[in-house]
Design an enzyme around this catalytic site. Structure first.
Site, PDB file in Angstrom:
ATOM      1  N   ASN A  46       0.826  -1.209   0.000  1.00 57.47           N
ATOM      2  CA  ASN A  46       0.000   0.000   0.000  1.00 57.47           C
ATOM      3  C   ASN A  46       0.858   1.256   0.000  1.00 57.47           C
ATOM      4  O   ASN A  46       1.030   1.908  -1.022  1.00 57.47           O
ATOM      5  CB  ASN A  46      -0.957  -0.042   1.193  1.00 57.47           C
ATOM      6  CG  ASN A  46      -2.013   1.037   1.114  1.00 57.47           C
ATOM      7  OD1 ASN A  46      -1.903   1.991   0.352  1.00 57.47           O
ATOM      8  ND2 ASN A  46      -3.058   0.909   1.905  1.00 57.47           N
ATOM      9  N   ASP A  47       1.436   1.585   1.139  1.00 55.44           N
ATOM     10  CA  ASP A  47       2.168   2.851   1.247  1.00 55.44           C
ATOM     11  C   ASP A  47       3.341   2.950   0.268  1.00 55.44           C
ATOM     12  O   ASP A  47       3.648   4.023  -0.228  1.00 55.44           O
ATOM     13  CB  ASP A  47       2.684   3.045   2.682  1.00 55.44           C
ATOM     14  CG  ASP A  47       1.518   3.144   3.664  1.00 55.44           C
ATOM     15  OD1 ASP A  47       0.458   3.661   3.265  1.00 55.44           O
ATOM     16  OD2 ASP A  47       1.681   2.705   4.814  1.00 55.44           O
TER      17      ASP A  47
END
Lengths: 466, 107
Positions: free
Chosen positions: A392-393
């Site tokens: 994600n990040d």
């Protein structure tokens, strides 16, 4: 002059130190790493074995029983722990080492003061620092373990006056330390210092977010090394000094490296959480009202089957779902169809540098398919499909484009520049940084919701029918 | 300041340089095993616990020594075993590659 027995001990320690150094050196190459670990273990066996010859040791029962229990606990957990839970296991073992250093320092102080020996300020300072650092490492590691094991919430835990209270605890540790070293403080003062340092260790890690735990564990690892070296000063044992400092130095290097990979200073990791909460709402606001496009396993299979090049971006979600074998099977099937498959590994993918490589190695993914961030970022514009599995990040374009984002400046994998992006994700939940991801709302992004392993299995089955 | 302490500080400083020199060459792939391996090595502090436990002559010192030995032994044995488990996987992957290519990569 040293007598024969003392000479044997001293020389064996030197040999053991050489084993440790060669062990670490061999750890620097995948081909010899395992041998390196074994060399270090041999050094350890030698050092511990000859220590039993020391005349200071008159009773072996406590040592024998304690070692048996400790070894049983250590080996049991080391053998049964899931590969995904490795980081917290390292944290826990590290905490135990810190606890040992603190207890040894306290015990040595009690022994010296009772014998009536005058404690020099050098030894006194070593005892105080060894106790404090060991205790901080013990409770800090336990909190880090709790956060990674999700017993404690991963988000930064904050409460009013936190900074003030932490500063007061730190001051009391320093004050008590000064009192013990130069003010003639006795064992009560040292016990109080031990207790205050235990509290400080916990308080120090609580306000740090789960995503930063690898850096924290690395710091605590080097602190334990330092504490071990300090006990060496107290016991006049150079073996402890050498081994402890080797760990302290490596831990410091590793910490700097991890922080660099996240484009953050160590200070920012440790104390940055205090301001992080305020910036979150603005980050989410920027993508409110936009919708994501969902896709199905069948459509994903078709997109993959007709692609020329596919890059798989594994993240922690893959580790949690234990999908590393499934993803490799899918990759093999694609390769049989003539698709060029690569894996893009972000330096901080998973929860520790190299964590993702370990997991993919477990699934027998060949070396040459693993690309690091710098190698792969130029290739994304020519990539047909990027399959993001539980990352994600590290693929959030906000880190590159949005200066108001809390993760702005963190190097990312530029997957949004690929022709198509398919994101496998459990839900629209946030990553470790707790912020929204603009990638999910892009026109060329499709979301495939569900457990990573189930989704990959479905895609693999659908692929057989394409 | 005792002569032993001066010697200790001397060893301390030298070991910092050795530690940085030896470790700075580790590829990032091996960082987790490296952290785990060094974690096992600082378990050497159990040696101090041996000295405390072996020379204890009061119940308090016995108790402190005993707990310290248990913790330290868990650190040492658990640390080395968990590192070995991680590295076992690297070995498998290494043999899957042609030898010449593997050597090229390590160079």
């Amino acid at each position: 002059m040293l007598d024969f027995r003392e000479s044997v001990i001293a020389l064996s320690y030197i040999v053991a130190a050489v084993f440790f150094i060669f062990g670490l050196k061999h750890l620097s190459s995948p081909a010899t790493a395992r041998a390196g670990n074994r060399l270090a273990a041999i050094g350890m066996a030698l050092a511990l074995g000859v220590t039993l010859l020391d005349r200071q040791i008159v009773s072996f029962w406590t040592i024998a029983i304690g070692t048996l229990i400790g070894a049983a606990i250590g080996v049991y957990f080391a053998r049964t722990v899931q590969m995904t839970a490795m980081p917290q296991m390292v944290a826990l073992f590290n905490g135990m080492g810190g606890g040992t250093a603190a207890l040894v320092s306290v015990a040595e102080f009690l022994r010296l003061t009772r014998a009536g020996d005058a404690i020099g300020w050098g030894e006194g300072a070593s005892i105080v620092l060894g106790t404090a650092i060991g205790a901080i490492s013990l409770t800090g590691s336990i909190i880090a373990f709790g956060k990674l094991q999700e017993i404690l919430p991963g988000r930064p835990l904050q409460f009013p006056l936190q900074r003030l209270i932490n500063a007061l605890i730190l001051l009391s540790v320093l004050g008590l330390g000064g009192f013990v070293v130069i003010g003639g403080g006795g064992s009560t003062a040292l016990w109080l210092l031990f207790a205050a340092a235990l509290v400080l260790g916990a308080m120090f890690v609580l306000p740090i977010g789960g995503g930063d735990m690898p850096v924290v564990i690395s710091i605590l690892n080097s602190l334990t090394g330092l504490a071990a070296a300090l006990t060496g000063f107290v016991l006049h044992n150079q073996m402890l000094v050498v081994a402890g400092v080797l760990v302290g130095a490596s831990g410091t290097l590793l910490t700097l490296l991890m922080s660099t990979a996240m484009n953050r200073s160590v200070g920012n990791v440790l104390f940055g959480a205090f301001g992080a909460a305020a910036s979150d709402p603005t980050a989410t606001a920027s993508v409110v009202g936009r919708t994501v496009r969902q896709t199905t396993a069948e459509d994903t299979a078709i997109a993959l089957a007709y692609a020329r090049s596919v890059v798989i971006v594994p993240g922690y979600g893959l580790a949690v779902a234990e999908a590393q074998h499934t993803v490799r099977e899918l990759a093999t099937d694609l390769e049989k169809r003539g698709v060029d498959v690569k894996y893009a590994i972000h330096p901080v993918a998973g929860r520790m540098p190299g964590h993702m490589n370990v997991l993919l190695a477990e699934a027998n993914v060949p070396y040459d398919q693993l690309l690091e961030m710098d190698q792969v970022n130029g290739e994304f514009p020519q990539t047909d499909v990027v399959l993001v599995v539980g990352a994600n990040d590290v693929v959030n374009p906000a880190a590159r484009d949005d200066p108001s984002s809390p993760i702005y400046g963190m190097p990312i994998l530029d997957v949004d520049r690929a022709r198509n992006v398919i994101v496998l994700k459990r839900s629209m939940g946030h990553g470790f940084a707790g912020i929204d991801n603009a990638l999910f709302y892009n026109d060329n992004t499709r979301m495939l919701f569900g457990d990573a392993r189930q989704s990959l299995t479905q895609v693999g089955q659908a692929l057989k029918n394409v | 300041m005792s002569p032993e302490l001066v010697l200790g500080i001397y060893v301390f400083i030298m070991a910092i340089f050795v530690g940085f020199e030896v470790i700075s060459r580790v590829p990032s792939v091996l960082h987790t095993p490296l952290m785990s391996g060094t974690n096992a090595i600082h378990g050497i502090v159990v040696l101090g616990a041996f000295l405390v436990a072996g020379s204890a002559d009061t119940p308090l010192l016995h108790a402190l020594g005993f707990i310290a030995v248990v913790f330290g032994a868990a650190n040492v044995f658990g640390g080395f075993v968990v590192t070995d488990r991680m590295l076992e996987m690297f070995k498998k992957r290494e043999t899957a590659l042609p030898k010449a290519e593997a050597e090229k990569k390590n160079a």
